[in-house]
Each structure stands twice: as structure tokens, then as C-alpha cells.
Design an enzyme around this catalytic site. Structure first.
Site, PDB file in Angstrom:
ATOM      1  N   TYR A  31      42.425  40.877  40.155  1.00  0.00           N
ATOM      2  CA  TYR A  31      42.929  39.803  40.825  1.00  0.00           C
ATOM      3  C   TYR A  31      44.369  39.256  40.095  1.00  0.00           C
ATOM      4  O   TYR A  31      44.933  40.109  39.347  1.00  0.00           O
ATOM      5  CB  TYR A  31      42.473  38.709  41.959  1.00  0.00           C
ATOM      6  CG  TYR A  31      42.789  37.174  40.343  1.00  0.00           C
ATOM      7  CD1 TYR A  31      42.173  37.454  40.044  1.00  0.00           C
ATOM      8  CD2 TYR A  31      43.733  36.749  40.497  1.00  0.00           C
ATOM      9  CE1 TYR A  31      42.387  36.752  38.943  1.00  0.00           C
ATOM     10  CE2 TYR A  31      43.843  35.317  40.564  1.00  0.00           C
ATOM     11  CZ  TYR A  31      42.754  35.314  38.491  1.00  0.00           C
ATOM     12  OH  TYR A  31      42.375  34.040  38.200  1.00  0.00           O
ATOM     13  N   ARG A  50      49.697  44.919  34.427  1.00  0.00           N
ATOM     14  CA  ARG A  50      48.412  44.678  33.536  1.00  0.00           C
ATOM     15  C   ARG A  50      47.259  45.019  35.113  1.00  0.00           C
ATOM     16  O   ARG A  50      45.886  45.347  35.309  1.00  0.00           O
ATOM     17  CB  ARG A  50      48.733  43.140  34.672  1.00  0.00           C
ATOM     18  CG  ARG A  50      47.718  42.230  33.511  1.00  0.00           C
ATOM     19  CD  ARG A  50      47.619  40.915  33.367  1.00  0.00           C
ATOM     20  NE  ARG A  50      48.048  39.985  34.580  1.00  0.00           N
ATOM     21  CZ  ARG A  50      48.423  38.634  34.646  1.00  0.00           C
ATOM     22  NH1 ARG A  50      48.858  38.415  33.851  1.00  0.00           N
ATOM     23  NH2 ARG A  50      48.731  38.419  36.328  1.00  0.00           N
ATOM     24  N   ARG A  98      22.602  45.634  45.385  1.00  0.00           N
ATOM     25  CA  ARG A  98      22.546  45.107  44.690  1.00  0.00           C
ATOM     26  C   ARG A  98      21.708  45.868  43.805  1.00  0.00           C
ATOM     27  O   ARG A  98      20.208  46.241  43.499  1.00  0.00           O
ATOM     28  CB  ARG A  98      21.953  44.067  44.708  1.00  0.00           C
ATOM     29  CG  ARG A  98      22.355  43.093  43.730  1.00  0.00           C
ATOM     30  CD  ARG A  98      21.781  41.862  43.929  1.00  0.00           C
ATOM     31  NE  ARG A  98      21.999  40.590  42.930  1.00  0.00           N
ATOM     32  CZ  ARG A  98      21.464  41.307  41.379  1.00  0.00           C
ATOM     33  NH1 ARG A  98      20.862  41.226  41.142  1.00  0.00           N
ATOM     34  NH2 ARG A  98      21.576  39.771  40.728  1.00  0.00           N
ATOM     35  N   GLU A 174      44.071  28.176  26.225  1.00  0.00           N
ATOM     36  CA  GLU A 174      44.971  28.152  27.420  1.00  0.00           C
ATOM     37  C   GLU A 174      44.711  27.232  27.956  1.00  0.00           C
ATOM     38  O   GLU A 174      43.785  26.495  28.597  1.00  0.00           O
ATOM     39  CB  GLU A 174      44.872  29.855  28.103  1.00  0.00           C
ATOM     40  CG  GLU A 174      43.691  30.641  28.612  1.00  0.00           C
ATOM     41  CD  GLU A 174      44.213  31.625  28.825  1.00  0.00           C
ATOM     42  OE1 GLU A 174      44.985  32.241  29.438  1.00  0.00           O
ATOM     43  OE2 GLU A 174      43.100  32.948  29.184  1.00  0.00           O
ATOM     44  N   LEU A 199      44.497  35.414  28.683  1.00  0.00           N
ATOM     45  CA  LEU A 199      44.716  36.929  29.839  1.00  0.00           C
ATOM     46  C   LEU A 199      45.941  35.983  29.425  1.00  0.00           C
ATOM     47  O   LEU A 199      47.193  35.652  28.997  1.00  0.00           O
ATOM     48  CB  LEU A 199      45.092  35.856  31.126  1.00  0.00           C
ATOM     49  CG  LEU A 199      45.453  36.547  31.880  1.00  0.00           C
ATOM     50  CD1 LEU A 199      44.332  37.524  32.334  1.00  0.00           C
ATOM     51  CD2 LEU A 199      46.185  35.958  33.044  1.00  0.00           C
TER      52      LEU A 199
HETATM   53  N1  PLP Z   1      45.419  32.558  31.536  1.00  0.00           N
HETATM   54  C1  PLP Z   1      44.843  32.172  32.539  1.00  0.00           C
HETATM   55  C2  PLP Z   1      43.652  32.107  32.607  1.00  0.00           C
HETATM   56  C3  PLP Z   1      44.998  32.388  33.978  1.00  0.00           C
HETATM   57  O1  PLP Z   1      44.559  32.427  35.758  1.00  0.00           O
HETATM   58  C4  PLP Z   1      46.354  32.837  34.287  1.00  0.00           C
HETATM   59  C5  PLP Z   1      47.127  32.960  35.747  1.00  0.00           C
HETATM   60  O2  PLP Z   1      46.732  32.790  36.652  1.00  0.00           O
HETATM   61  C6  PLP Z   1      47.959  32.857  33.258  1.00  0.00           C
HETATM   62  C7  PLP Z   1      47.460  32.767  32.056  1.00  0.00           C
HETATM   63  C8  PLP Z   1      49.613  33.057  33.740  1.00  0.00           C
HETATM   64  O3  PLP Z   1      49.553  34.674  32.995  1.00  0.00           O
HETATM   65  P1  PLP Z   1      51.028  34.851  34.899  1.00  0.00           P
HETATM   66  O4  PLP Z   1      51.723  33.996  33.716  1.00  0.00           O
HETATM   67  O5  PLP Z   1      50.803  36.590  34.338  1.00  0.00           O
HETATM   68  O6  PLP Z   1      50.305  34.044  36.510  1.00  0.00           O
END
Ligand code: PLP
Length: 279
Positions: A31, A50, A98, A174, A199
Site C-alpha cells: 500500500y 516506492r 487458498r 522506527e 520503511l
Molecule cells: N515507517 C513506517 C513503519 C510507516 O508505516 C510509515 C508510513 O506510513 C513511515 C515509516 C513513513 O513513511 P512515509 O514518510 O513514506 O509516509
């Protein structure tokens, strides 16, 4: 609300997906969430790049090309009369009987919907707790597998706090849905380096670029909760949060419990730039 589902714009009550959809059965999907400012899309190219990468890492390709995706975003903004908020986009491998083995032939499911939200008001700052990072090892792929972060946020709420920072091997990875930063007492911005452990935030990339343009010092490396509690400031970034100050970490006040100047400055500059570049 009108939502987009596999080529059609339909009222949300009429948008139906198969119970055999692999997104539903296996969290086999990815997503993106993109901010809408002044009826325009922020950071579209970054999010599409991305998305392509996430799909590629899971052996999938783009269900429609980038131009068409942009057109769908615009059409949804128009149909829902959205000025400020978010557009959620999800691609799953589609419906198949499945089986853990990927189906040879399945038609991907592409869904987009809008959420009206105030994104630009002044932020009070959030309180976070730390929790163990129990997610899988490919956090660089933006999958819809979000139960661990969802439980993390619930743990924070249960303690009367706003969010959680996840910790692995003693270091912060994070936030549950955002990237984490601290600012040292001599003004250096610290955020974890990119790897499969986090991420690769689109907002992170932009904020680090803007910080460098403002001659702020940046160091990309892991940091501990103890270092964060001792920092001058802390903040998070995400697509619809921009730069949000963190004013408490595991009960310790940061910057006396009020948003710090660097977090505020970066948020203002980010919003200004995002508005200008929105398409
Ligand atoms: N880290 C995680 C786990 C996230 O789910 C998100 C965004 O939802 C981010 C970082 C921040 O990413 P972005 O700046 O692309 O929204």
C-alpha cells in the site's frame, strides 16, 4: 464516498472484494498513503517509485502505469471534493484458491480511497512509549501486514500515550507508522540509516534534503531510547503527519514537554515545499 476498485469508481458500499483475495488471506499486498494539500497530491513520484519497488520485491508488477495512477488520484479527489487529507492505495496479488504458493494466474486487486483530514494545523507534540520490534525482517517493503504496529499503538493508547517507538537489539527502528528522529544538544539530527529494518519514508527523504539545505547537520545511524530521552528534541515523520514533535519518551519529558524549534521549523518548511510541488 466514491472509491476506486479495479477500473471502476463506485460508492463505497458497493465496492466488494473476493473472500479469496490474497490480501485478505495472506496480507499479500502492498500500500501507499499520500497526502492531499489544496486538492493536489504531495510527493506523488516518490510514492509511485516506492510502490513499484515494494511490488517488485514481492514478484508483482504495477497494475496500471504511473500516468493512469495519477489520473485515478485526480479523479478521486474531484469526485470526493477533497481539499486536505489522504489517499490510500492498495495492490494485492488478487483472488485465487487458498495456497501458500503464489497463483500463476490471478488478477491483481487495485483499491484507492480518500480520507478527509486536517493535516496542517499546529501540532501539540506526541508522547511515545518504547516496545520490542516484533515485525518481520522486510520492513522496507510496505506490506499490508500491520498487526504488530497496530498492537503497538494499542499498547501506547492503553498507557494513555499516543504512539510507540519500536526497539530491536537495543536500538530504535522506527515508529509504528512513521520514521523516528532525535536532535542532539548540539543540534545534530539523528535518524536510523536505511536498511531492511525500516520503511524508507518518502517524508524522511524530503525532510533530510530540506534539513541539509538549511545547513542542519545530519547523522544517519541507530540510536537508543536512553540517548533519545537525553536529546534536545525528538520528532517523527510520515506522509500525512509531516514533521510531528515527540515531547515524551517512556515518561521522560523532551524539551520540557513542548515542541522544539527544529521540529517546528522542519514541519513549516516541509509543508511549504510540499504545497509548492504538489501535482
Ligand atoms: N515507517 C513506517 C513503519 C510507516 O508505516 C510509515 C508510513 O506510513 C513511515 C515509516 C513513513 O513513511 P512515509 O514518510 O513514506 O509516509
Amino acid at each position: 464516498r466514491t472509491v476506486y476498485l479495479n477500473g471502476a469508481y463506485v460508492p463505497e458500499e458497493e465496492a466488494k472484494v473476493s473472500v479469496f483475495d490474497r490480501g485478505f488471506l495472506f496480507a499479500d499486498g502492498v500500500y501507499e498513503v499520500t497526502a492531499v494539500l489544496d486538492g493536489k497530491i504531495a510527493e506523488f513520484e516518490g510514492h509511485v517509485a516506492r510502490l513499484k519497488r515494494s511490488l517488485g520485491e514481492l514478484g508483482m508488477s504495477m497494475p496500471v502505469d504511473s500516468d493512469e495512477l495519477l489520473a485515478i488520484h485526480h479523479e478521486l479527489i474531484k469526485r470526493n471534493n477533497l481539499q486536505e487529507g489522504a489517499i490510500y492505495l492498495q495492490v494485492t496479488r488478487g483472488a485465487a484458491d487458498r495456497d501458500f504458493v503464489f497463483p500463476k494466474e490471478a488478477t491483481q486487486t487495485l483499491v484507492l480511497f480518500t480520507q478527509a483530514k486536517d493535516l496542517t494545523s499546529e501540532k501539540a507534540g506526541i508522547k511515545v512509549i518504547s516496545i520490542p520490534d516484533i515485525r518481520w525482517g522486510r520492513r522496507d517493503i510496505k506490506t499490508v501486514q500491520l498487526l504488530a504496529p497496530s498492537m503497538g499503538k494499542m499498547m501506547a493508547k492503553a498507557e494513555g500515550k499516543d504512539d510507540a517507538w519500536m526497539v530491536e537489539d537495543g536500538f530504535v527502528t522506527e515508529g509504528t507508522s512513521n520514521n523516528a528522529y532525535i536532535v542532539t544538544k548540539n543540534g545534530k539530527i539523528i535518524t536510523r540509516n536505511l536498511s531492511n529494518s525500516i520503511l524508507h519514508g518518502i517524508t524522511r527523504a524530503a525532510v533530510l534534503r530540506l534539513a541539509a539545505e538549511l545547513d542542519m547537520e545530519i547523522e544517519e545511524r541507530p540510536f537508543t531510547i536512553a540517548e533519545a530521552q537525553d536529546a534536545a528534541e525528538a520528532f517523527i515523520t510520515a506522509a500525512t503527519i509531516f514533521v510531528c514533535p515527540v515531547v515524551e519518551i517512556d515518561g521522560a519529558a523532551i524539551n520540557n514537554g513542548v515542541p522544539g524549534p527544529i521540529s517546528k521549523r522542519l514541519n513549516d518548511v516541509y509543508i511549504e515545499e510540499a504545497r509548492k510541488a504538489a501535482c
